[in-house]
Design a protein around this motif. Structure first.
Motif, PDB file in Angstrom:
ATOM      1  N   ARG A 191       0.845  -1.202   0.000  1.00 24.75           N
ATOM      2  CA  ARG A 191       0.000   0.000   0.000  1.00 24.75           C
ATOM      3  C   ARG A 191       0.877   1.247   0.000  1.00 24.75           C
ATOM      4  O   ARG A 191       0.706   2.144  -0.821  1.00 24.75           O
ATOM      5  CB  ARG A 191      -0.929   0.008   1.215  1.00 24.75           C
ATOM      6  N   SER A 194       3.074   1.593  -3.279  1.00 24.29           N
ATOM      7  CA  SER A 194       2.432   1.694  -4.591  1.00 24.29           C
ATOM      8  C   SER A 194       1.351   2.761  -4.678  1.00 24.29           C
ATOM      9  O   SER A 194       0.887   3.060  -5.768  1.00 24.29           O
ATOM     10  CB  SER A 194       1.830   0.345  -5.006  1.00 24.29           C
ATOM     11  N   THR A 195       0.924   3.350  -3.547  1.00 23.14           N
ATOM     12  CA  THR A 195      -0.123   4.362  -3.669  1.00 23.14           C
ATOM     13  C   THR A 195       0.301   5.769  -3.250  1.00 23.14           C
ATOM     14  O   THR A 195      -0.274   6.744  -3.721  1.00 23.14           O
ATOM     15  CB  THR A 195      -1.400   3.992  -2.865  1.00 23.14           C
ATOM     16  N   ARG A 196       1.264   5.886  -2.385  1.00 23.52           N
ATOM     17  CA  ARG A 196       1.632   7.215  -1.884  1.00 23.52           C
ATOM     18  C   ARG A 196       2.352   8.051  -2.940  1.00 23.52           C
ATOM     19  O   ARG A 196       3.063   7.530  -3.788  1.00 23.52           O
ATOM     20  CB  ARG A 196       2.518   7.087  -0.646  1.00 23.52           C
TER      21      ARG A 196
ATOM     22  N   SER B 132      -4.326  10.575  -4.307  1.00 27.38           N
ATOM     23  CA  SER B 132      -4.830   9.681  -5.343  1.00 27.38           C
ATOM     24  C   SER B 132      -5.985   8.858  -4.793  1.00 27.38           C
ATOM     25  O   SER B 132      -6.075   8.589  -3.596  1.00 27.38           O
ATOM     26  CB  SER B 132      -3.722   8.764  -5.856  1.00 27.38           C
ATOM     27  N   GLU B 134      -6.563   5.691  -5.320  1.00 28.90           N
ATOM     28  CA  GLU B 134      -6.153   4.386  -4.800  1.00 28.90           C
ATOM     29  C   GLU B 134      -5.497   4.496  -3.427  1.00 28.90           C
ATOM     30  O   GLU B 134      -5.613   3.596  -2.598  1.00 28.90           O
ATOM     31  CB  GLU B 134      -5.238   3.652  -5.793  1.00 28.90           C
ATOM     32  N   GLU B 135      -4.856   5.617  -3.185  1.00 24.14           N
ATOM     33  CA  GLU B 135      -4.215   5.865  -1.894  1.00 24.14           C
ATOM     34  C   GLU B 135      -5.282   5.888  -0.797  1.00 24.14           C
ATOM     35  O   GLU B 135      -5.161   5.247   0.249  1.00 24.14           O
ATOM     36  CB  GLU B 135      -3.499   7.200  -2.046  1.00 24.14           C
ATOM     37  N   ALA B 138      -6.994   2.408  -0.434  1.00 26.20           N
ATOM     38  CA  ALA B 138      -6.097   1.474   0.258  1.00 26.20           C
ATOM     39  C   ALA B 138      -6.038   1.791   1.741  1.00 26.20           C
ATOM     40  O   ALA B 138      -6.079   0.901   2.589  1.00 26.20           O
ATOM     41  CB  ALA B 138      -4.701   1.540  -0.348  1.00 26.20           C
ATOM     42  N   ARG B 146      -9.700  -4.629   0.763  1.00 28.48           N
ATOM     43  CA  ARG B 146      -8.636  -3.858   0.136  1.00 28.48           C
ATOM     44  C   ARG B 146      -8.093  -4.616  -1.068  1.00 28.48           C
ATOM     45  O   ARG B 146      -7.858  -4.042  -2.133  1.00 28.48           O
ATOM     46  CB  ARG B 146      -7.501  -3.595   1.127  1.00 28.48           C
ATOM     47  N   VAL B 150      -8.749  -2.056  -4.271  1.00 32.33           N
ATOM     48  CA  VAL B 150      -7.645  -1.249  -4.799  1.00 32.33           C
ATOM     49  C   VAL B 150      -7.356  -1.583  -6.268  1.00 32.33           C
ATOM     50  O   VAL B 150      -7.300  -0.687  -7.111  1.00 32.33           O
ATOM     51  CB  VAL B 150      -6.377  -1.339  -3.906  1.00 32.33           C
TER      52      VAL B 150
END
Lengths: 312, 316
Positions: A191, A194-196, B132, B134-135, B138, B146, B150
């Motif tokens: 998480r 890959s998302t931040r 974002s 997805e951020e 998640a 999740r 995601v």
């Protein structure tokens, strides 16, 4: 007069020294070439019927070296979206030792560039990038790689201080307990990485250093290669690229590693080559241009040097 | 097909903006006027009106609507007026703030929008929330939810019609194996559902039915209380038969079953410009009465009038 040393050099390194070959082999007489064949045993083998024949393996290697310039040109002229899509596809076909290229593209491109690559992938391969990555990769790195190629990171400066602190702790704990559970399969690690956004991750790395005392990728070794490359690409891309370049020019680099030279130069020449050159000098104490001139030959060499010195 | 009815000759946005502004003036609000304009303009036209309104009156139209209107009517007008990408970003953001039923909203947006539109949502999310999508998804979900949501919101599915029959057969087999083992959140199930193109998925699920005698959702009805299974079934439905998915949502919302009170507003506002006609057909087929009839029966006042206008009741 065939200069055996010059000939040997013309075939050593990356690319081929066309001029030298024309000069030496082109102007040679039959007896010079016979000498060349006798004196370069790794190119030619003594056949049982008393003649020296080309080592097939060598001919294949030579083919790669001759084609290096053409590949660099074609890649250079290509639209960046097509370029990145094709590089990912090639990496998937080559297998695990090339998965680092997927990490490189997913993590060093801007969000819009990565979206572009995803669009091109649809056009070129009638599939989505995530679909292909998920189908071809079966190991522990699958989840992270699928997540990385699917990302559309926020690109602004806004960060979350508290989240960054707690996420640094999460990463640190996961790495510390790496022997129990592989961090690359940890859903929290995935998480975070890959998302931040990149800005947020910079803050996370800063806190990581405070919490664990080390820079995060120093705590990862080559058994966590994918994760290490992910972190490096996200937090210090210029150092990462410098290392890829240096490895490509190493004396016993593997066929795939050598491709890194073309790939990095061509894909970064329009983006951040200046910073990469600076970092290269920092890390290795020699200028990138000089190193390329030393290790590469002919048109290939001239082409690469031109790309990286365009704004000088 | 969209149910939205736009008049053959649309007044210029300046005139619409002026009329809307008039509707707010003085005591009370002229809701009928608001409906007669906004419920009969498409997204591009509404965007223009908002732009012109802001230039003429120095205020975002949405803010004025928020001030002047209330309750369900306000909600449907506000949600409707938003540009579709912005709207989905807003709905998704709201969904990350609340509890379980909101997983459905995320799934619904991820599965029923085209690849291109879903990406526009992600762009709108960056612009509006400075992070974002997805951020946020998640961060606000855990475990199996999740694992499913995601990748769903991050997908950029291939949109072509090509189908690989061999692949459909082998993936139908994989799905069946995992489901038989009750491994409902297995990596392979997630992979197939979250990455394959809709055409490919349809083929796979058809093969599933042919080979195993049951539609896949029948095999997923195992446990009535399993929230994840419910979401999984809804995901599959939404990906392959969105009009059936939305019909059911409307039916439950109208009969006030379940906790998704928003659903009626949300479905009408988000599908009026997309496939509301198909949904209406499905509704009539399933319930033997028209959606118009049931909406009129279960809602009242301006809220009812706005909903009916959006689903194409009456004239433009």
């Amino acid at each position: 007069m065939a200069d055996l040393e010059a000939l040997a050099k013309a075939f050593t390194g990356l690319g081929i020294d066309e001029k030298s070959l024309i000069e030496n082999l082109g102007k040679s007489h039959p007896e010079h070439r016979a000498l060349f064949r006798k004196r370069t045993p790794h190119f030619f083998i003594e056949d049982e019927r008393s003649f020296e024949r080309w080592n097939d393996h060598c001919v294949r290697l030579l083919k790669h070296e001759f084609v290096r310039f053409k590949n660099a040109l074609v890649l250079w002229a290509m639209h960046p979206w097509e370029r990145d899509a094709r590089l990912v596809k090639e990496a998937l076909k080559k297998g695990p030792q090339s998965y680092g290229v997927i990490v490189e593209i997913a993590c060093t491109r801007s969000s819009e560039e990565l979206l572009g690559a995803r669009k091109a992938y649809h056009s070129l391969f009638d599939q989505s990038i995530e679909e292909d990555v998920a189908t071809h990769i079966h190991g522990s790195e699958r989840k992270l790689l699928v997540a990385l190629v699917s990302a559309y990171r926020y690109e602004g400066p806004k960060v979350k201080e508290d989240a960054a602190k707690s996420e640094a702790k999460i990463l640190s704990n996961s790495i510390k307990n790496g022997h129990k559970k592989n961090p690359i399969e940890d859903e929290e690690v995935i998480r975070i990485l890959s998302t931040r956004s990149r800005a947020h991750l910079k803050l996370v790395y800063k806190h990581y250093k405070e919490v664990s005392g080390n820079i995060i990728h120093e705590d990862l070794d080559d058994s966590d290669l994918i994760m290490k490359e992910t972190v490096e690409c996200l937090c210090s891309p210029h150092a990462y690229f410098s290392k890829v370049l240096d490895e490509a020019m190493g004396s016993d680099s593997h066929k795939n590693t050598k491709k890194g030279l073309t790939r990095v130069i061509v894909t970064r020449a329009d983006v951040d080559m200046k910073e990469i050159k600076e970092e290269y000098m920092n890390l290795f104490g020699v200028s990138l241009s000089k190193k390329i001139e030393e290790k590469a030959n002919g048109n290939y060499r001239d082409f690469l040097v031109t790309l990286i010195t365009r704004d000088n | 097909m969209a149910s939205l009815k736009v008049p053959a000759s649309v007044p210029p946005p300046q005139e619409d903006a002026e009329q809307l502004n008039k509707a707010f003036k003085g005591w009370g609000t002229n809701e009928g006027l608001i409906i007669s304009i906004l419920a009969h303009r498409n997204a591009a036209q509404r965007n223009l009106i908002r732009q012109v309104y802001a230039e003429a009156y120095g205020q975002d139209l949405l803010k004025d609507l928020d001030k002047e209107l209330s309750n369900d009517f306000e909600r449907v007008v506000l949600v409707w007026t938003l540009d579709p990408a912005e709207r989905d970003a807003y709905l998704a953001n709201e969904a990350t703030k609340r509890f379980t039923s909101s997983n459905w909203v995320l799934m619904e947006i991820a599965c029923s929008r085209s690849s291109h539109d879903l990406f526009k949502v992600r762009q709108a999310y960056h612009a509006r929330y400075k992070k974002s999508l997805e951020e946020d998804v998640a961060y606000h979900t855990t475990g199996d939810f999740r694992k499913l949501l995601v990748p769903l919101v991050s997908a950029f599915r291939y949109e072509g019609d090509e189908v690989n029959t061999m692949l459909a057969k082998s993936e139908a087999k994989i799905l069946h194996e995992k489901i038989s083992d009750k491994a409902y959140s297995d990596d392979e199930i997630i992979r197939i559902l979250t990455t394959r193109s809709k055409a490919q998925l349809n083929a796979t699920l058809n093969h599933y039915n042919n080979a195993f005698g049951n539609a896949i959702n029948k095999n997923l009805k195992e446990d009535a209380d399993n929230e994840f299974l419910k979401l999984l079934r809804a995901t599959i439905k939404c990906l392959t038969y969105p009009e059936k998915y939305f019909e059911k949502l409307l039916r439950l919302a109208i009969k006030k079953i379940g906790t998704d009170e928003w659903a009626l507003t949300r479905v009408v506002a988000t599908r009026a410009e997309v496939d509301m006609e198909r949904i209406k057909e499905e509704y009539r087929r399933r319930n033997s009465v028209t959606l118009d009839h049931d909406i009129a029966g279960e809602t009242a006042g301006d809220y009812e009038r706005m909903l009916l206008a959006l689903i194409g009741h009456g004239d433009a």
